[in-house]
Design a protein around this motif. Structure first.
Motif, PDB file in Angstrom:
ATOM      1  N   MET A   1      69.701-101.579  70.483  1.00 57.37           N
ATOM      2  CA  MET A   1      71.061-101.470  69.995  1.00 57.37           C
ATOM      3  C   MET A   1      71.370 -99.985  69.784  1.00 57.37           C
ATOM      4  N   SER A   2      72.515 -99.555  70.271  1.00 51.92           N
ATOM      5  CA  SER A   2      72.889 -98.145  70.165  1.00 51.92           C
ATOM      6  C   SER A   2      73.218 -97.785  68.712  1.00 51.92           C
ATOM      7  N   PRO A   3      73.122 -96.487  68.385  1.00 47.37           N
ATOM      8  CA  PRO A   3      73.476 -96.076  67.013  1.00 47.37           C
ATOM      9  C   PRO A   3      74.903 -96.470  66.622  1.00 47.37           C
ATOM     10  N   SER A   4      75.850 -96.392  67.559  1.00 49.32           N
ATOM     11  CA  SER A   4      77.228 -96.760  67.195  1.00 49.32           C
ATOM     12  C   SER A   4      77.344 -98.269  66.956  1.00 49.32           C
ATOM     13  N   ASP A   5      76.607 -99.071  67.731  1.00 50.08           N
ATOM     14  CA  ASP A   5      76.609-100.522  67.491  1.00 50.08           C
ATOM     15  C   ASP A   5      75.965-100.854  66.147  1.00 50.08           C
ATOM     16  N   LEU A   6      74.871-100.164  65.841  1.00 47.68           N
ATOM     17  CA  LEU A   6      74.182-100.398  64.564  1.00 47.68           C
ATOM     18  C   LEU A   6      75.065 -99.957  63.388  1.00 47.68           C
ATOM     19  N   THR A   7      75.785 -98.860  63.566  1.00 47.87           N
ATOM     20  CA  THR A   7      76.714 -98.396  62.528  1.00 47.87           C
ATOM     21  C   THR A   7      77.760 -99.467  62.252  1.00 47.87           C
ATOM     22  N   ARG A   8      78.387 -99.978  63.308  1.00 50.04           N
ATOM     23  CA  ARG A   8      79.408-101.025  63.136  1.00 50.04           C
ATOM     24  C   ARG A   8      78.810-102.276  62.505  1.00 50.04           C
ATOM     25  N   ARG A   9      77.609-102.641  62.926  1.00 52.61           N
ATOM     26  CA  ARG A   9      76.965-103.837  62.371  1.00 52.61           C
ATOM     27  C   ARG A   9      76.761-103.714  60.866  1.00 52.61           C
ATOM     28  N   HIS A  10      76.228-102.563  60.433  1.00 54.39           N
ATOM     29  CA  HIS A  10      75.944-102.405  59.002  1.00 54.39           C
ATOM     30  C   HIS A  10      77.212-102.206  58.179  1.00 54.39           C
ATOM     31  N   LEU A  11      78.239-101.614  58.753  1.00 45.89           N
ATOM     32  CA  LEU A  11      79.522-101.557  58.046  1.00 45.89           C
ATOM     33  C   LEU A  11      80.087-102.966  57.871  1.00 45.89           C
ATOM     34  N   ARG A  12      80.033-103.748  58.940  1.00 42.53           N
ATOM     35  CA  ARG A  12      80.551-105.134  58.888  1.00 42.53           C
ATOM     36  C   ARG A  12      79.752-105.968  57.874  1.00 42.53           C
ATOM     37  N   VAL A  13      78.426-105.929  57.981  1.00 47.25           N
ATOM     38  CA  VAL A  13      77.575-106.694  57.061  1.00 47.25           C
ATOM     39  C   VAL A  13      77.797-106.206  55.624  1.00 47.25           C
ATOM     40  N   GLY A  14      77.840-104.910  55.436  1.00 39.91           N
ATOM     41  CA  GLY A  14      77.992-104.352  54.092  1.00 39.91           C
ATOM     42  C   GLY A  14      79.295-104.751  53.436  1.00 39.91           C
ATOM     43  N   TYR A  15      80.390-104.629  54.165  1.00 35.62           N
ATOM     44  CA  TYR A  15      81.679-104.960  53.546  1.00 35.62           C
ATOM     45  C   TYR A  15      81.868-106.461  53.356  1.00 35.62           C
ATOM     46  N   TRP A  16      81.362-107.284  54.278  1.00 38.80           N
ATOM     47  CA  TRP A  16      81.445-108.736  54.059  1.00 38.80           C
ATOM     48  C   TRP A  16      80.575-109.150  52.879  1.00 38.80           C
TER      49      TRP A  16
END
Length: 142
Positions: A1-16
């Motif tokens: 998984m690319s760093p930008s994909d991982l960034t989006r994933r953790h932002l999404r998981v974190g805010y949900w």
């Protein structure tokens, strides 16, 4: 998984997760406000403690996910699958273990589900050490 994909994933998981655990806090406050016996009675002290711990740890772990996403954005070399998986496991196991431990209390003791909590903390420590090492080794990613 690319760093930008991982960034989006953790932002999404974190805010949900923040939305879920802040809502849990609101529910706990409502149980208190409406003097719900299943939450406030003396014999339910363990339940109250377990559910407050679930709320507090879940909220904190959600914020750690957001911080990790921002760390990856600042230093893409910190995008480590073991750190990502460890943080996600901790977010599920720690508050989940506390919450489930308070659902069914026996003689003042939480249910055996509370045993998920130590496993979650092991996953969290592994993730945090992995991230700390990656940050320490970063030489100027951009």
């Amino acid at each position: 998984m690319s760093p930008s994909d991982l960034t989006r994933r953790h932002l999404r998981v974190g805010y949900w997760a923040l939305a879920i655990f802040v809502t849990l806090g609101l529910v706990l406050e409502a149980l208190h406000a409406f003097k719900v016996g299943a939450y406030l009675d003396v014999e339910n002290e363990t339940r109250r403690l377990m559910w407050r711990l679930a709320h507090a740890h879940g909220t904190l772990l959600a914020l750690i996910h957001v911080a990790y996403a921002l760390t990856i954005r600042a230093a893409p070399s910190c995008a480590k699958p073991i750190a990502s998986g460890g943080l996600t496991a901790a977010l599920i196991l720690i508050p989940g273990g506390f919450f489930a431990g308070g659902v069914s209390v026996h003689g003042g003791d939480p249910s055996p589900a509370v045993l998920l909590v130590p496993a979650g903390f092991v996953a969290l420590v592994i993730a945090l050490v992995t991230i700390a090492r990656a940050v320490s080794e970063t030489k100027g990613d951009s």
